[in-house]
Design a protein around this motif. Structure first.
Motif, PDB file in Angstrom:
ATOM      1  N   VAL A  38       0.564  -9.683   0.498  1.00  0.00           N
ATOM      2  CA  VAL A  38       1.052  -7.862   0.790  1.00  0.00           C
ATOM      3  C   VAL A  38       1.522  -7.574   2.175  1.00  0.00           C
ATOM      4  N   GLY A  39       2.423  -6.677   1.416  1.00  0.00           N
ATOM      5  CA  GLY A  39       2.934  -6.037   2.411  1.00  0.00           C
ATOM      6  C   GLY A  39       2.295  -5.086   3.376  1.00  0.00           C
ATOM      7  N   PRO A  40       3.703  -4.283   4.188  1.00  0.00           N
ATOM      8  CA  PRO A  40       3.901  -2.598   4.567  1.00  0.00           C
ATOM      9  C   PRO A  40       3.401  -1.877   3.915  1.00  0.00           C
ATOM     10  N   ALA A  41       2.899  -0.934   4.199  1.00  0.00           N
ATOM     11  CA  ALA A  41       2.465   0.091   3.948  1.00  0.00           C
ATOM     12  C   ALA A  41       4.249   1.372   3.491  1.00  0.00           C
ATOM     13  N   VAL A  42       4.458   2.052   2.859  1.00  0.00           N
ATOM     14  CA  VAL A  42       5.355   2.359   1.701  1.00  0.00           C
ATOM     15  C   VAL A  42       4.983   3.667   1.413  1.00  0.00           C
ATOM     16  N   GLU A  43       6.296   4.532   1.580  1.00  0.00           N
ATOM     17  CA  GLU A  43       5.908   5.310   0.521  1.00  0.00           C
ATOM     18  C   GLU A  43       7.007   5.627  -0.170  1.00  0.00           C
TER      19      GLU A  43
ATOM     20  N   PRO B  81       1.097  -1.658   0.140  1.00  0.00           N
ATOM     21  CA  PRO B  81       0.020   0.143   0.247  1.00  0.00           C
ATOM     22  C   PRO B  81       1.433   1.103  -0.236  1.00  0.00           C
ATOM     23  N   VAL B  82       0.430   2.165  -1.022  1.00  0.00           N
ATOM     24  CA  VAL B  82       0.918   3.225  -1.305  1.00  0.00           C
ATOM     25  C   VAL B  82       0.617   4.300  -0.037  1.00  0.00           C
ATOM     26  N   GLY B  83       1.814   5.000   0.832  1.00  0.00           N
ATOM     27  CA  GLY B  83       1.031   5.828   2.022  1.00  0.00           C
ATOM     28  C   GLY B  83       0.258   5.702   2.833  1.00  0.00           C
ATOM     29  N   ALA B  84      -0.952   6.492   3.041  1.00  0.00           N
ATOM     30  CA  ALA B  84      -2.478   6.688   4.113  1.00  0.00           C
ATOM     31  C   ALA B  84      -3.662   5.764   3.110  1.00  0.00           C
ATOM     32  N   SER B  85      -3.475   4.989   1.573  1.00  0.00           N
ATOM     33  CA  SER B  85      -4.080   5.138   0.370  1.00  0.00           C
ATOM     34  C   SER B  85      -4.314   3.532   1.215  1.00  0.00           C
ATOM     35  N   ASP B  86      -5.142   3.105   0.402  1.00  0.00           N
ATOM     36  CA  ASP B  86      -4.855   1.521  -0.239  1.00  0.00           C
ATOM     37  C   ASP B  86      -5.228   0.778  -0.941  1.00  0.00           C
ATOM     38  N   VAL B  87      -4.116   2.492  -2.254  1.00  0.00           N
ATOM     39  CA  VAL B  87      -3.590   1.850  -3.150  1.00  0.00           C
ATOM     40  C   VAL B  87      -2.864   1.092  -3.451  1.00  0.00           C
ATOM     41  N   LEU B  88      -2.569  -0.152  -3.894  1.00  0.00           N
ATOM     42  CA  LEU B  88      -0.702  -0.836  -4.009  1.00  0.00           C
ATOM     43  C   LEU B  88       0.258  -0.819  -5.181  1.00  0.00           C
ATOM     44  N   SER B  89       1.189  -0.481  -4.581  1.00  0.00           N
ATOM     45  CA  SER B  89       2.105  -0.833  -5.981  1.00  0.00           C
ATOM     46  C   SER B  89       2.685  -1.839  -5.518  1.00  0.00           C
ATOM     47  N   PHE B  90       2.854  -2.241  -7.214  1.00  0.00           N
ATOM     48  CA  PHE B  90       4.018  -3.699  -7.448  1.00  0.00           C
ATOM     49  C   PHE B  90       5.088  -3.180  -7.883  1.00  0.00           C
ATOM     50  N   GLY B  91       5.597  -4.233  -7.312  1.00  0.00           N
ATOM     51  CA  GLY B  91       7.355  -3.225  -8.055  1.00  0.00           C
ATOM     52  C   GLY B  91       7.907  -4.376  -9.444  1.00  0.00           C
ATOM     53  N   ARG B  92       8.329  -4.073 -10.158  1.00  0.00           N
ATOM     54  CA  ARG B  92       9.445  -5.016 -11.079  1.00  0.00           C
ATOM     55  C   ARG B  92      10.747  -6.072 -10.297  1.00  0.00           C
ATOM     56  N   ASP B  93      10.811  -6.859  -9.898  1.00  0.00           N
ATOM     57  CA  ASP B  93      11.530  -7.675  -9.559  1.00  0.00           C
ATOM     58  C   ASP B  93      12.777  -7.274 -10.809  1.00  0.00           C
ATOM     59  N   LEU B  94      14.028  -7.261 -10.619  1.00  0.00           N
ATOM     60  CA  LEU B  94      14.872  -6.634 -11.517  1.00  0.00           C
ATOM     61  C   LEU B  94      15.751  -7.787 -11.043  1.00  0.00           C
ATOM     62  N   GLU B  95      15.921  -8.793 -10.702  1.00  0.00           N
ATOM     63  CA  GLU B  95      17.035  -9.335 -10.696  1.00  0.00           C
ATOM     64  C   GLU B  95      16.393 -10.901 -11.549  1.00  0.00           C
ATOM     65  N   VAL B  96      15.012 -10.901 -11.614  1.00  0.00           N
ATOM     66  CA  VAL B  96      14.954 -12.165 -12.537  1.00  0.00           C
ATOM     67  C   VAL B  96      14.409 -11.194 -14.096  1.00  0.00           C
ATOM     68  N   THR B  97      13.526 -10.327 -13.948  1.00  0.00           N
ATOM     69  CA  THR B  97      13.256  -9.214 -15.065  1.00  0.00           C
ATOM     70  C   THR B  97      14.461  -9.112 -15.920  1.00  0.00           C
ATOM     71  N   TYR B  98      15.653  -8.397 -15.666  1.00  0.00           N
ATOM     72  CA  TYR B  98      16.895  -8.587 -16.163  1.00  0.00           C
ATOM     73  C   TYR B  98      17.767  -9.907 -16.862  1.00  0.00           C
TER      74      TYR B  98
END
Length: 493
Positions: free
Chosen positions: A368-373, A223-240
Motif C-alpha cells: 500500500v502506498g500513499p494516498a492519491v487524488e 488510498p483515495v483522498g481522505a478515505s481508507d478505500v483503496l484503488s488498484f491500478g491496472r499495470d498496462l505495460e504488462v496487461t497490454y
C-alpha cells in the motif's frame, strides 16, 4: 529463492442481460458461447487449484446481472440444449470433413471439447453458478469482487440511484454466495471524484481503476483522498502484453481465428494465419501448433512480469506488485487458447519467484502506498468518459438522464409493490453501460440502441401501472422475464 515481487490477476466476468432478447449473433448465442468457452473452463481451472489446496490464486469479479443469468432456470435449460447442439454439430463436421485429415482431426478435437463441456455442465452446473461460486469462495482459492446490479456507468448516475444499484448488487451477491464482497471492479473502471465516499458507505474497501488514473504508478494500492478505500491500478505495460487496442497474444497466426466460421456446421475451423488474409484463404486450425505457441507466450509473459517487478523494486526501493486485469470472456470465448495460457501463467509465476495472490492478499502483504487524488476516468478510449458520454451517444445520455428523473419520481407506497420493483428493474437494464459502449464502438450498435429503447419503454409502461391493480398477462410475462433480482425493492430507492 529470492522473491521478485507480487502478481495479482483480476478477471472481470460480465455480460448484459441477454435471455429472451434475441438469439443470433448478440442475443442468447453470445451468452452461451461465453458460458461454454470461458465460464466453464475458467471455473474448472479454479476448481482444480482449489482441489490442490491452493489459496488466493486470483481475484474474480462477477457482476450481479451475469450471476443472475447463470442461475436463471430458463437460461440453464436453454444452455443445456445449446451444448447438446454443439456436440451434434461436431458430429456433422466429422462427416463433412472426413476427406481432409487436418479438418477431420479438428472435428474430433471439437467433439471432445463439446463432450467435456456437456459432462461438466451436467455434473457441476445444473443448479446454477452460485453454488459453485460459493464453494470456491469458501475454499479461499479466490477473492470475489462484486458490483452494482446491472453494470451502469456510475459517474453518469444520480448519486441516489448509484447508491441504490451498488448496495443492491452487493446484497444480491451476498444472497447468492453467502459472502458480501469487500471489493468491486467498478463498471468500465468508471470513476468520478468523490465516489470513494459512496464506496465506503456501502462497505467497499477496494476497487479497480485503469493505470493512467494513477499516472502509471500502479506498483501499490493507493488510498483515495481522505478515505481508507483503496484503488488498484491496472499495470498496462504488462496487461497490454496480452491484450491491447492494437496487439497482443491472441492475434498470433497459430491461434484459432474468432471471426471465421464454417457456417454449415457452426464451428470455427481456421487459424488467424495473417491479419490481412481473407477468411477463405486462412489455414486450418491445428491444436498442437497452437499449444506450442501457448507455451511460448507463457514464457514471454512470465519474463515480462519478472522484468517489470525488478524495475519497480529498483524504482521504489521495496517489493512492488503488478496488477494484470482482463475480461474473463477473453479467455476461451475471444481467445480460444486463453484458458490454457491462464493455467500456464498461474503455475509458472511462482516457479519464477513471484508471489501470486489476490488484491486482498496484496494489502495483507503491505503493498500500500500513499494516498492519491484520482481524476475522472475510465478504462475506455482516451481513459476518460468519451465512450459512454461522447457525441455518438449524446442522445442516449440525454435519454438516460431523463429516465433517471422519472425513476426517482416513481410512485412508492408503504407496502411493497412488485410492479414498482419490476419498473425499477427495467430502468436498471436500460442504464447498462454496455449499450453506449456497443454504439460508440459500432459493435452491434442497432441491437444496443434497440435494447436501451425497449427497456426504457417497458419502464414507462410499468410505471403507469403502479398502484392500478393486476397487470395484463403479456405485460406481466415480459416483466417477470426481465427482472431476475427477486430481492430488488423499489422502496429502497
Amino acid at each position: 529463492m529470492t522473491r521478485e515481487g507480487t502478481f495479482c490477476l483480476v478477471l472481470h466476468s460480465h455480460l448484459p442481460w441477454l435471455p429472451h432478447h434475441g438469439s443470433w449473433p448478440v442475443g442468447e448465442e453470445w451468452l452461451y458461447q461465453a458460458w461454454a468457452h470461458s465460464y466453464l473452463p475458467v471455473v474448472d481451472l479454479v476448481r482444480r487449484f482449489a482441489a490442490e489446496g491452493k489459496r488466493d490464486v486470483l481475484t474474480l469479479g462477477v457482476t450481479p446481472v451475469l450471476a443472475a443469468q447463470l442461475d436463471d432456470p430458463y437460461a440453464l435449460r436453454a444452455f443445456h440444449e445449446w451444448l447438446g447442439h454443439w456436440q451434434l454439430r461436431t458430429v456433422q463436421a466429422g462427416t463433412l470433413w472426413r476427406s481432409d485429415p487436418l479438418l477431420r482431426e479438428l472435428g474430433a478435437h471439437e467433439y471432445r471439447a463439446a463432450t467435456r463441456a456437456l459432462e461438466d455442465f451436467e455434473t457441476q452446473w445444473r443448479h446454477g453458478f452460485s453454488p459453485l461460486l460459493r464453494s470456491l469462495v469458501d475454499s479461499g482459492v479466490l477473492e470475489l469482487l462484486g458490483g452494482p446490479y446491472a453494470h451502469p456507468f456510475q459517474p453518469l448516475l444520480d448519486e441516489r440511484i448509484r447508491s441504490f444499484f451498488l448496495r443492491g448488487g452487493l446484497a444480491d451477491t451476498a444472497l447468492r454466495t453467502g459472502h458480501r464482497p469487500e471489493g468491486i471492479w467498478a463498471p468500465e473502471c468508471g470513476y468520478a471524484p468523490g465516489m470513494e465516499a459512496g464506496y465506503a458507505a456501502a462497505g467497499v474497501r477496494r476497487f479497480l481503476v485503469d493505470g493512467p488514473s494513477l499516472h502509471g504508478d500502479t506498483a501499490f494500492a493507493r488510498p483515495v483522498g481522505a478515505s481508507d478505500v483503496l484503488s488498484f491500478g491496472r499495470d498496462l505495460e504488462v496487461t497490454y502484453r496480452v491484450w491491447s487496442p492494437r496487439a497482443g497474444y491472441p492475434g498470433h497466426a497459430h491461434y484459432r481465428d474468432f471471426h471465421t466460421w464454417a457456417h454449415e456446421v457452426g464451428l470455427k475451423p481456421s487459424r488467424v494465419t495473417g491479419k490481412q488474409v481473407e477468411p477463405s484463404d486462412k489455414a486450418p486450425y491445428e491444436p498442437a501448433l497452437a499449444a506450442d505457441t501457448v507455451r511460448t507466450h507463457v514464457k514471454d509473459f512470465v519474463e515480462t512480469v519478472v522484468s517489470r517487478l525488478r524495475s519497480l523494486r529498483e524504482q521504489h526501493g521495496r517489493e512492488a506488485m503488478v496488477v494484470a486485469a482482463y475480461d474473463t470472456e477473453l479467455f476461451g470465448h475471444w481467445w480460444h487458447e486463453g484458458p490454457a495460457w491462464l493455467e500456464g501463467v498461474l503455475r509458472a509465476l511462482p516457479e519464477a519467484g513471484v508471489r501470486v495472490t489476490t488484491l486482498r492478499g496484496a494489502v495483507d502483504a503491505g503493498l500500500v502506498g500513499p494516498a492519491v487524488e484520482l481524476p475522472a476516468s475510465s478504462w475506455g478510449s482516451g481513459k476518460d468518459w468519451r465512450v459512454w458520454d461522447g457525441e455518438q451517444v449524446a442522445d442516449m445520455v440525454a435519454d438516460n438522464a431523463a429516465l433517471q428523473e422519472r425513476l426517482l419520481a416513481l410512485p412508492r407506497s408503504g407496502a411493497r409493490d412488485k410492479v414498482a420493483d419490476w419498473a425499477v428493474g427495467e430502468a436498471m437494464m436500460s442504464l447498462s453501460s454496455d449499450w453506449a459502449f456497443m454504439v460508440t464502438k459500432n459493435s452491434a450498435a442497432d441491437y444496443a440502441r434497440r435494447r436501451a429503447a425497449v427497456h426504457t419503454s417497458r419502464f414507462d409502461e410499468l410505471a403507469g401501472w403502479v398502484g392500478r391493480g393486476p397487470l395484463p398477462a403479456p405485460v406481466e410475462r415480459w416483466a417477470r422475464q426481465d427482472n431476475p433480482f427477486g430481492r430488488l425493492d423499489a422502496r429502497d430507492l
